[in-house]
Scaffold this motif. Sequence first.
Motif, PDB file in Angstrom:
ATOM      1  N   TRP A  20       0.845  -1.204   0.000  1.00 44.45           N
ATOM      2  CA  TRP A  20       0.000   0.000   0.000  1.00 44.45           C
ATOM      3  C   TRP A  20       0.877   1.249   0.000  1.00 44.45           C
ATOM      4  O   TRP A  20       0.652   2.187  -0.779  1.00 44.45           O
ATOM      5  CB  TRP A  20      -0.917  -0.050   1.209  1.00 44.45           C
ATOM      6  CG  TRP A  20      -1.811   1.151   1.404  1.00 44.45           C
ATOM      7  CD1 TRP A  20      -2.009   2.194   0.549  1.00 44.45           C
ATOM      8  CD2 TRP A  20      -2.629   1.423   2.550  1.00 44.45           C
ATOM      9  NE1 TRP A  20      -2.897   3.103   1.091  1.00 44.45           N
ATOM     10  CE2 TRP A  20      -3.293   2.654   2.300  1.00 44.45           C
ATOM     11  CE3 TRP A  20      -2.862   0.748   3.751  1.00 44.45           C
ATOM     12  CZ2 TRP A  20      -4.179   3.219   3.237  1.00 44.45           C
ATOM     13  CZ3 TRP A  20      -3.741   1.309   4.672  1.00 44.45           C
ATOM     14  CH2 TRP A  20      -4.393   2.520   4.406  1.00 44.45           C
ATOM     15  N   GLU A  24       1.127   4.310  -2.769  1.00 46.57           N
ATOM     16  CA  GLU A  24       0.934   5.722  -2.421  1.00 46.57           C
ATOM     17  C   GLU A  24       2.077   6.580  -2.954  1.00 46.57           C
ATOM     18  O   GLU A  24       1.866   7.734  -3.344  1.00 46.57           O
ATOM     19  CB  GLU A  24       0.831   5.899  -0.901  1.00 46.57           C
ATOM     20  CG  GLU A  24      -0.429   5.337  -0.261  1.00 46.57           C
ATOM     21  CD  GLU A  24      -1.666   6.199  -0.471  1.00 46.57           C
ATOM     22  OE1 GLU A  24      -1.538   7.300  -1.052  1.00 46.57           O
ATOM     23  OE2 GLU A  24      -2.756   5.770  -0.053  1.00 46.57           O
ATOM     24  N   TYR A 146      -7.026  11.820  10.125  1.00 45.77           N
ATOM     25  CA  TYR A 146      -5.663  11.320  10.014  1.00 45.77           C
ATOM     26  C   TYR A 146      -5.011  11.288  11.393  1.00 45.77           C
ATOM     27  O   TYR A 146      -5.340  12.088  12.267  1.00 45.77           O
ATOM     28  CB  TYR A 146      -4.850  12.184   9.058  1.00 45.77           C
ATOM     29  CG  TYR A 146      -5.465  12.300   7.688  1.00 45.77           C
ATOM     30  CD1 TYR A 146      -5.739  11.160   6.931  1.00 45.77           C
ATOM     31  CD2 TYR A 146      -5.810  13.541   7.150  1.00 45.77           C
ATOM     32  CE1 TYR A 146      -6.327  11.258   5.681  1.00 45.77           C
ATOM     33  CE2 TYR A 146      -6.394  13.648   5.895  1.00 45.77           C
ATOM     34  CZ  TYR A 146      -6.654  12.500   5.165  1.00 45.77           C
ATOM     35  OH  TYR A 146      -7.238  12.593   3.926  1.00 45.77           O
ATOM     36  N   PHE A 152      -2.874  13.115   5.217  1.00 42.10           N
ATOM     37  CA  PHE A 152      -2.570  11.688   5.193  1.00 42.10           C
ATOM     38  C   PHE A 152      -1.055  11.495   5.205  1.00 42.10           C
ATOM     39  O   PHE A 152      -0.321  12.237   4.557  1.00 42.10           O
ATOM     40  CB  PHE A 152      -3.162  11.083   3.917  1.00 42.10           C
ATOM     41  CG  PHE A 152      -2.849   9.632   3.711  1.00 42.10           C
ATOM     42  CD1 PHE A 152      -3.591   8.654   4.350  1.00 42.10           C
ATOM     43  CD2 PHE A 152      -1.821   9.253   2.862  1.00 42.10           C
ATOM     44  CE1 PHE A 152      -3.309   7.313   4.145  1.00 42.10           C
ATOM     45  CE2 PHE A 152      -1.534   7.915   2.654  1.00 42.10           C
ATOM     46  CZ  PHE A 152      -2.280   6.944   3.301  1.00 42.10           C
ATOM     47  N   GLU A 184     -12.601   5.753   5.354  1.00 43.58           N
ATOM     48  CA  GLU A 184     -12.064   6.426   4.167  1.00 43.58           C
ATOM     49  C   GLU A 184     -10.707   5.869   3.758  1.00 43.58           C
ATOM     50  O   GLU A 184     -10.400   5.783   2.572  1.00 43.58           O
ATOM     51  CB  GLU A 184     -11.977   7.931   4.413  1.00 43.58           C
ATOM     52  CG  GLU A 184     -13.323   8.619   4.462  1.00 43.58           C
ATOM     53  CD  GLU A 184     -13.191  10.133   4.443  1.00 43.58           C
ATOM     54  OE1 GLU A 184     -12.162  10.641   3.967  1.00 43.58           O
ATOM     55  OE2 GLU A 184     -14.131  10.801   4.909  1.00 43.58           O
ATOM     56  N   LEU A 185      -9.896   5.494   4.740  1.00 45.27           N
ATOM     57  CA  LEU A 185      -8.565   4.987   4.418  1.00 45.27           C
ATOM     58  C   LEU A 185      -8.630   3.744   3.548  1.00 45.27           C
ATOM     59  O   LEU A 185      -7.849   3.587   2.603  1.00 45.27           O
ATOM     60  CB  LEU A 185      -7.789   4.672   5.702  1.00 45.27           C
ATOM     61  CG  LEU A 185      -7.421   5.840   6.603  1.00 45.27           C
ATOM     62  CD1 LEU A 185      -6.645   5.334   7.817  1.00 45.27           C
ATOM     63  CD2 LEU A 185      -6.594   6.879   5.846  1.00 45.27           C
ATOM     64  N   ARG A 188      -8.893   4.355  -0.248  1.00 46.55           N
ATOM     65  CA  ARG A 188      -7.892   5.098  -1.000  1.00 46.55           C
ATOM     66  C   ARG A 188      -7.475   4.283  -2.225  1.00 46.55           C
ATOM     67  O   ARG A 188      -7.258   3.063  -2.124  1.00 46.55           O
ATOM     68  CB  ARG A 188      -6.682   5.412  -0.129  1.00 46.55           C
ATOM     69  CG  ARG A 188      -6.950   6.479   0.926  1.00 46.55           C
ATOM     70  CD  ARG A 188      -5.689   6.805   1.704  1.00 46.55           C
ATOM     71  NE  ARG A 188      -4.683   7.459   0.885  1.00 46.55           N
ATOM     72  CZ  ARG A 188      -4.624   8.768   0.637  1.00 46.55           C
ATOM     73  NH1 ARG A 188      -5.551   9.581   1.137  1.00 46.55           N
ATOM     74  NH2 ARG A 188      -3.653   9.278  -0.096  1.00 46.55           N
ATOM     75  N   ASN A 191      -4.543   1.890  -1.813  1.00 47.55           N
ATOM     76  CA  ASN A 191      -4.836   0.684  -1.040  1.00 47.55           C
ATOM     77  C   ASN A 191      -5.588  -0.323  -1.885  1.00 47.55           C
ATOM     78  O   ASN A 191      -5.281  -1.529  -1.856  1.00 47.55           O
ATOM     79  CB  ASN A 191      -5.643   1.041   0.207  1.00 47.55           C
ATOM     80  CG  ASN A 191      -5.896  -0.164   1.091  1.00 47.55           C
ATOM     81  OD1 ASN A 191      -5.010  -0.987   1.307  1.00 47.55           O
ATOM     82  ND2 ASN A 191      -7.108  -0.284   1.599  1.00 47.55           N
TER      83      ASN A 191
END
Length: 206
Positions: A20, A24, A146, A152, A184-185, A188, A191
């Motif tokens: 992940w 990012e 966050y 983030f 929400e994470l 992403r 992810n």
Amino acid sequence: MSKDLVFYTNPQSRGGIVHWMLEELGVPYKIEYLEYGSSMKSPEYLAINPMGKVPAIRHGDVVITETAAICAYLADVFPEAGLKPEGDALGPYYRWLFFVAGPFEAAVGLRACNVNLNAEQEMQLGCGRLERVTDVLADAVGGRQYIAGERFSAADVYVGAHIGWGMLFGTLEKRPEFVEYWRELQNRPANRRSEELAEKAMSKQA
């Protein structure tokens, strides 16, 4: 000069957190999938990680193991990704990244092995009981998008993944604070991409 970035993992491991993180970053990397008990214990890989475990990365001539260390390193060496906060947010960034890597993971692991610490053992080990670290972590993420500041960061990758997996596999209570923080994470795009790549890798191994 750019350095080759090689990621050693197994799709059913903590390597998912690093995967992940790599997505990012948005930088090129190569994946080396290893199998438990065979290629993971080979002389070639033991030269990279003598523990014979994944994940690990090789960045040029630099080798990094341990998931939290890898996330912190990648945030440091790829600052253009903006995954390491600045100013006042830097303290909570390191604090919660390593709280989860240390006391939280230790407490979860002990409980999974049916070890219930007494007061003296809590002092000796320093991680505290699972109930206590869970309370502290819930307090840290409660009402926050966050974990460190208003943006983030790599700490959200690490903390978020542990919360998401913990709730999925039943090692962490589905408290409202955790559910809201993870909501929400988990969606992403980076992810989701890492999860899709892991699923493809697992289907090839089946």
